[in-house]
Every structure is written in structure tokens, then in C-alpha cells.
Design a protein around this motif. Structure first.
Motif, PDB file in Angstrom:
ATOM      1  N   ALA A  12       0.808  -1.215   0.000  1.00  0.00           N
ATOM      2  CA  ALA A  12       0.000   0.000   0.000  1.00  0.00           C
ATOM      3  C   ALA A  12       0.841   1.265   0.000  1.00  0.00           C
ATOM      4  O   ALA A  12       0.332   2.361  -0.242  1.00  0.00           O
ATOM      5  CB  ALA A  12      -0.926   0.010   1.213  1.00  0.00           C
ATOM      6  N   ALA A  13       2.139   1.141   0.261  1.00  0.00           N
ATOM      7  CA  ALA A  13       3.020   2.309   0.330  1.00  0.00           C
ATOM      8  C   ALA A  13       3.230   2.891  -1.067  1.00  0.00           C
ATOM      9  O   ALA A  13       3.192   2.173  -2.062  1.00  0.00           O
ATOM     10  CB  ALA A  13       4.364   1.916   0.929  1.00  0.00           C
ATOM     11  N   PRO A  14       3.436   4.195  -1.142  1.00  0.00           N
ATOM     12  CA  PRO A  14       3.671   4.817  -2.454  1.00  0.00           C
ATOM     13  C   PRO A  14       4.991   4.350  -3.066  1.00  0.00           C
ATOM     14  O   PRO A  14       5.937   4.022  -2.355  1.00  0.00           O
ATOM     15  CB  PRO A  14       3.712   6.315  -2.131  1.00  0.00           C
ATOM     16  N   VAL A  15       5.041   4.333  -4.374  1.00  0.00           N
ATOM     17  CA  VAL A  15       6.249   3.963  -5.103  1.00  0.00           C
ATOM     18  C   VAL A  15       7.013   5.233  -5.451  1.00  0.00           C
ATOM     19  O   VAL A  15       6.438   6.171  -6.016  1.00  0.00           O
ATOM     20  CB  VAL A  15       5.906   3.167  -6.377  1.00  0.00           C
ATOM     21  N   ARG A  16       8.304   5.277  -5.101  1.00  0.00           N
ATOM     22  CA  ARG A  16       9.121   6.458  -5.370  1.00  0.00           C
ATOM     23  C   ARG A  16      10.294   6.071  -6.254  1.00  0.00           C
ATOM     24  O   ARG A  16      10.798   4.955  -6.178  1.00  0.00           O
ATOM     25  CB  ARG A  16       9.659   7.063  -4.067  1.00  0.00           C
ATOM     26  N   ARG A  17      10.733   7.025  -7.047  1.00  0.00           N
ATOM     27  CA  ARG A  17      11.947   6.835  -7.846  1.00  0.00           C
ATOM     28  C   ARG A  17      13.095   7.495  -7.094  1.00  0.00           C
ATOM     29  O   ARG A  17      13.037   8.677  -6.744  1.00  0.00           O
ATOM     30  CB  ARG A  17      11.794   7.445  -9.241  1.00  0.00           C
ATOM     31  N   GLU A  18      14.170   6.731  -6.826  1.00  0.00           N
ATOM     32  CA  GLU A  18      15.312   7.238  -6.080  1.00  0.00           C
ATOM     33  C   GLU A  18      16.602   6.729  -6.705  1.00  0.00           C
ATOM     34  O   GLU A  18      16.603   5.732  -7.430  1.00  0.00           O
ATOM     35  CB  GLU A  18      15.252   6.764  -4.612  1.00  0.00           C
ATOM     36  N   HIS A  19      17.701   7.423  -6.379  1.00  0.00           N
ATOM     37  CA  HIS A  19      19.015   6.903  -6.775  1.00  0.00           C
ATOM     38  C   HIS A  19      19.381   5.774  -5.819  1.00  0.00           C
ATOM     39  O   HIS A  19      19.375   5.948  -4.599  1.00  0.00           O
ATOM     40  CB  HIS A  19      20.082   7.988  -6.735  1.00  0.00           C
ATOM     41  N   LEU A  20      19.687   4.617  -6.371  1.00  0.00           N
ATOM     42  CA  LEU A  20      19.977   3.431  -5.574  1.00  0.00           C
ATOM     43  C   LEU A  20      21.395   2.944  -5.831  1.00  0.00           C
ATOM     44  O   LEU A  20      21.868   2.973  -6.969  1.00  0.00           O
ATOM     45  CB  LEU A  20      19.002   2.305  -5.912  1.00  0.00           C
ATOM     46  N   VAL A  21      22.055   2.504  -4.785  1.00  0.00           N
ATOM     47  CA  VAL A  21      23.327   1.783  -4.909  1.00  0.00           C
ATOM     48  C   VAL A  21      23.128   0.470  -4.175  1.00  0.00           C
ATOM     49  O   VAL A  21      22.948   0.441  -2.954  1.00  0.00           O
ATOM     50  CB  VAL A  21      24.503   2.565  -4.293  1.00  0.00           C
ATOM     51  N   ILE A  22      23.124  -0.625  -4.921  1.00  0.00           N
ATOM     52  CA  ILE A  22      22.777  -1.937  -4.385  1.00  0.00           C
ATOM     53  C   ILE A  22      24.010  -2.830  -4.360  1.00  0.00           C
ATOM     54  O   ILE A  22      24.769  -2.899  -5.337  1.00  0.00           O
ATOM     55  CB  ILE A  22      21.667  -2.613  -5.224  1.00  0.00           C
ATOM     56  N   ILE A 110      27.970  -5.030  -7.292  1.00  0.00           N
ATOM     57  CA  ILE A 110      27.485  -3.687  -6.972  1.00  0.00           C
ATOM     58  C   ILE A 110      26.991  -3.017  -8.259  1.00  0.00           C
ATOM     59  O   ILE A 110      27.683  -3.027  -9.284  1.00  0.00           O
ATOM     60  CB  ILE A 110      28.587  -2.799  -6.356  1.00  0.00           C
ATOM     61  N   HIS A 111      25.813  -2.415  -8.187  1.00  0.00           N
ATOM     62  CA  HIS A 111      25.281  -1.647  -9.309  1.00  0.00           C
ATOM     63  C   HIS A 111      24.509  -0.458  -8.752  1.00  0.00           C
ATOM     64  O   HIS A 111      23.962  -0.521  -7.643  1.00  0.00           O
ATOM     65  CB  HIS A 111      24.364  -2.509 -10.181  1.00  0.00           C
ATOM     66  N   GLY A 112      24.487   0.627  -9.507  1.00  0.00           N
ATOM     67  CA  GLY A 112      23.774   1.823  -9.067  1.00  0.00           C
ATOM     68  C   GLY A 112      23.024   2.468 -10.197  1.00  0.00           C
ATOM     69  O   GLY A 112      23.336   2.279 -11.372  1.00  0.00           O
ATOM     70  N   GLY A 113      22.007   3.247  -9.832  1.00  0.00           N
ATOM     71  CA  GLY A 113      21.203   3.951 -10.825  1.00  0.00           C
ATOM     72  C   GLY A 113      19.859   4.324 -10.231  1.00  0.00           C
ATOM     73  O   GLY A 113      19.581   4.085  -9.055  1.00  0.00           O
ATOM     74  N   THR A 114      19.015   4.907 -11.037  1.00  0.00           N
ATOM     75  CA  THR A 114      17.678   5.283 -10.592  1.00  0.00           C
ATOM     76  C   THR A 114      16.778   4.064 -10.600  1.00  0.00           C
ATOM     77  O   THR A 114      16.727   3.314 -11.574  1.00  0.00           O
ATOM     78  CB  THR A 114      17.093   6.373 -11.504  1.00  0.00           C
ATOM     79  N   GLY A 115      16.069   3.849  -9.508  1.00  0.00           N
ATOM     80  CA  GLY A 115      15.181   2.698  -9.393  1.00  0.00           C
ATOM     81  C   GLY A 115      13.965   3.022  -8.564  1.00  0.00           C
ATOM     82  O   GLY A 115      13.773   4.160  -8.115  1.00  0.00           O
ATOM     83  N   LEU A 116      13.151   2.035  -8.353  1.00  0.00           N
ATOM     84  CA  LEU A 116      11.895   2.200  -7.629  1.00  0.00           C
ATOM     85  C   LEU A 116      12.048   1.696  -6.199  1.00  0.00           C
ATOM     86  O   LEU A 116      12.712   0.686  -5.949  1.00  0.00           O
ATOM     87  CB  LEU A 116      10.775   1.425  -8.330  1.00  0.00           C
ATOM     88  N   GLY A 119       7.778   0.929   0.135  1.00  0.00           N
ATOM     89  CA  GLY A 119       7.826   0.440   1.505  1.00  0.00           C
ATOM     90  C   GLY A 119       9.239   0.252   2.011  1.00  0.00           C
ATOM     91  O   GLY A 119       9.504  -0.632   2.822  1.00  0.00           O
ATOM     92  N   GLY A 120      10.165   1.088   1.536  1.00  0.00           N
ATOM     93  CA  GLY A 120      11.557   1.003   1.954  1.00  0.00           C
ATOM     94  C   GLY A 120      12.358  -0.066   1.247  1.00  0.00           C
ATOM     95  O   GLY A 120      13.548  -0.237   1.532  1.00  0.00           O
ATOM     96  N   ARG A 121      11.748  -0.794   0.320  1.00  0.00           N
ATOM     97  CA  ARG A 121      12.440  -1.892  -0.363  1.00  0.00           C
ATOM     98  C   ARG A 121      12.695  -1.548  -1.818  1.00  0.00           C
ATOM     99  O   ARG A 121      11.741  -1.313  -2.579  1.00  0.00           O
ATOM    100  CB  ARG A 121      11.623  -3.171  -0.270  1.00  0.00           C
ATOM    101  N   PRO A 122      13.965  -1.514  -2.255  1.00  0.00           N
ATOM    102  CA  PRO A 122      14.277  -1.237  -3.658  1.00  0.00           C
ATOM    103  C   PRO A 122      13.824  -2.387  -4.554  1.00  0.00           C
ATOM    104  O   PRO A 122      13.875  -3.566  -4.170  1.00  0.00           O
ATOM    105  CB  PRO A 122      15.805  -1.117  -3.666  1.00  0.00           C
ATOM    106  N   THR A 123      13.389  -2.042  -5.757  1.00  0.00           N
ATOM    107  CA  THR A 123      12.978  -3.055  -6.731  1.00  0.00           C
ATOM    108  C   THR A 123      13.507  -2.657  -8.106  1.00  0.00           C
ATOM    109  O   THR A 123      14.202  -1.667  -8.259  1.00  0.00           O
ATOM    110  CB  THR A 123      11.441  -3.176  -6.784  1.00  0.00           C
ATOM    111  N   ALA A 124      13.156  -3.455  -9.084  1.00  0.00           N
ATOM    112  CA  ALA A 124      13.405  -3.165 -10.497  1.00  0.00           C
ATOM    113  C   ALA A 124      14.854  -3.407 -10.906  1.00  0.00           C
ATOM    114  O   ALA A 124      15.614  -4.077 -10.214  1.00  0.00           O
ATOM    115  CB  ALA A 124      12.950  -1.755 -10.873  1.00  0.00           C
TER     116      ALA A 124
END
Length: 340
Positions: A12-22, A110-116, A119-124
Motif C-alpha cells: 500500500a506504500a507509495p512507489v518512489r523513484r530514487e538513486h539506488l546503490v545496491i 554492486i550496481h547503481g542507478g535510478t530505481g523504484l 515500503g523502503g524496499r528497492p525493486t526493479a
């Protein structure tokens, strides 16, 4: 299947686009431990290792999103922190393995970029690419995308180009690099493979007959060595720890650090010192930083999750500025091997 309240809340949490480093770190060949040691002892070592790895991620400024079996799924605020942490994780696994007389190694991607993020959990795609890099890595290997490498500001980070590939789940191809973290790796590859490692054509360790002496600031009563450096340093009590070309020595407040230093502001794995191409480099991976005082001018500067070449002589303070005679301070001096 009934969804848990936590799952419903996340969906139910909103989906946000953020810079991610995974970063993914997967313990390789853990099943061999169960075969050689039995389930009880193997589980004890693995749980201890994973706990130490998670602590290392936290101290490097990262967040562990999930622990999937023997694999950590982590997020960082910047690429540089993720790269430093990846080296720290590999070093920690190696050292704990030596302590338990087992071979422990991680596969890391390790990979980085803009992702979704929901609920605090990166996806995509950012997550998928980092996971594929991890699956492709060999035990003890760190693979990272060029998207990560371009954002690492430290020019001394040594890497080697591996290939251009399109990992499954990725919309396009990525240039993949290997981060050279192991002792001696920088000198084993040609200078064209290195990214600003300080090497020049034809340079080797031959002719550089210098060691770094590390001594506790309190004359040895509150610092102890847990492992002998590759230079063959003397085992006598209170003798300095010698760091030579190609050596790496870890420093922290408790084992399995090579040099254990008392101090309430020191991290479990605080920093390490490497003998690189005609220089000694200090890398900080701590929470509170490492303070470096140069003997020539007395100037003190803080190094925090960064690297710095060491001058000819001076003092290192773990977590706060160095004070001669204190438990959190180390003295260092570069010498030729014959100068004693």
C-alpha cells in the motif's frame, strides 16, 4: 495464501523513484562447511560471520535490506561507500576464515542507478543487475558496473575491465569491472588494467625495500597483534608490526583484526593499511573516522570512509585525534628493511 500485515502495508506504500546503490554479498561454498564441520559448528561459524558482515555494512553507512540464506542484500547512499564496504566484507570473511581454519570467501556485486522504492524496499532493474553480477562473480571476487565506477571519486581504486554484458533482467548492456582488493593484485596485472592505482609501466616491487613500522602509542600494554604480517615480523611482545609491499593489515577494536587497539570510539573493523605501489595507504571504514597527524608539521586531519597515503612518519588516532601514550593511538614510521 493470506498476506501478512507487513506485506499489505508495503504494497500500500507509495512507489518512489530514487538513486539506488545496491550491493549483494553471497557466501560461496557454504555447504562445504556443513560437510567438513557438521551442521552445528558450521551454523555457528556462519551465523557469527553474517552478523559481523551486517555490522560492517552498518559501520560503512549502508543498510541491510534482507538476509537471504547466506546472502546479504544491501543498499548504500553513495557508490564510494559501497565499494569501500565491499572490500571490508571480503577482508572480514577472509580473516574470520583464517581464524576458524576454513576458507571463507564472498561473491559480491554492486550496481547503481535510478530505481523504484516501495515500503523502503528497492525493486526493479538496479537490483536485478547487482544480483546478476553477484551470481557471475567467482569466490573472493567483487564485480561492479561502470555506472558505479564513474561515481567513485577516489582515483586510487584499482579495477580491471572484464566484459560488456547484458545481465538477465537488464534493459541494456553494461560494462563490467572487477575491483582488485586482494594483497598483491595490483602488481600482478599490467598497468593498463589499473584505474589510477599509481603504477607505471614496468614497475614492480623489486628495488622498493621499505617497510612500515606500526607501534602502539601506549608502548604495547593495550594493543595486541592477532596475525603476523607477510613480512615475517618478529613475534616478540611489544615489537612493532611490520607492513611490507603487498601486505594488508587490518586495525580494529577486537579480533579478527590483525592489530587490536583499545578505544571506545574505535570500530570493530576500523581501518586497514596496505603496501601499494611505492606507498602505504590507509583506508578508513569506521563510524567515527581515523585521525592522521604528520610528524613533520603536526597537522591533524580526519579521514572518514576514504583513503590517504601515509607520510614518512606520524601518528594514527582511532575515532579521535591521536595523543601520544594513549590506547587509541598508533605510531608509524617508514624504514628501509636494513634500518634497525
Amino acid at each position: 495464501m493470506t498476506e501478512s500485515p507487513e506485506t499489505r502495508s508495503a504494497l500500500a506504500a507509495p512507489v518512489r523513484r530514487e538513486h539506488l546503490v545496491i550491493l549483494f554479498a553471497d557466501l560461496a561454498n557454504s555447504s562445504r562447511l556443513h560437510t567438513s564441520l557438521g551442521d552445528v559448528e558450521a551454523s555457528r561459524i556462519l551465523l557469527a560471520l553474517l552478523g559481523e558482515l551486517e555490522q560492517c555494512v552498518h559501520e560503512a553507512g549502508g543498510t541491510t535490506i534482507d538476509r537471504i540464506g547466506d546472502e546479504l542484500f544491501c543498499r548504500f547512499g553513495c557508490e564510494e561507500s559501497a565499494v569501500r564496504c565491499a572490500i571490508g566484507l571480503q577482508s572480514l570473511a577472509r580473516d574470520i576464515g583464517q581464524e576458524s581454519q576454513q576458507t571463507l570467501a564472498l561473491r559480491t556485486g554492486i550496481h547503481g542507478g535510478t530505481g523504484l522504492v516501495q515500503g523502503g524496499r528497492p525493486t526493479a532493474e538496479v537490483v536485478y543487475v547487482a544480483k546478476r553480477l553477484t551470481d557471475s562473480a567467482k569466490p573472493g571476487q567483487i564485480l561492479l558496473s561502470e555506472d558505479v565506477l564513474r561515481r567513485v571519486s577516489d582515483p586510487t581504486v584499482p579495477t580491471r575491465f572484464v566484459e560488456t554484458a547484458r545481465p538477465r533482467g537488464s534493459a541494456g548492456a553494461h560494462r563490467i569491472h572487477e575491483l582488485l582488493w586482494g594483497p598483491g593484485e595490483v602488481t600482478l596485472r599490467s598497468p593498463s588494467d589499473l584505474r589510477g592505482a599509481g603504477a607505471v609501466a614496468g614497475e614492480t616491487w623489486e628495488g622498493w625495500d621499505v617497510v612500515l613500522e606500526l607501534s602502539p602509542g601506549d608502548t604495547g600494554t593495550n594493543a595486541r597483534r592477532t596475525r603476523r604480517a607477510a613480512t615475517g615480523a618478529s613475534e616478540s611482545a611489544g615489537s612493532p608490526l611490520l607492513v611490507g609491499p603487498g601486505d594488508r593489515v587490518s586495525i580494529g577494536r577486537e579480533e579478527p583484526a590483525d592489530l587490536v587497539v583499545a578505544g571506545g570510539l574505535a570500530s570493530r573493523l576500523h581501518a586497514w593499511i596496505e603496501g601499494r605501489s611505492r606507498s602505504f595507504v590507509l583506508t578508513d571504514v569506521s563510524t567515527n573516522g581515523t585521525f592522521l597527524r604528520t610528524a613533520s608539521d603536526g597537522r591533524v586531519r580526519r579521514i572518514h570512509r576514504d583513503q590517504s597515503p601515509l607520510p614518512e612518519r606520524g601518528w594514527i588516532g582511532l575515532g579521535r585525534p591521536p595523543i601520544e601514550g594513549s590506547t587509541h593511538t598508533l605510531r608509524f614510521e617508514q624504514r628501509r628493511r636494513t634500518e634497525r
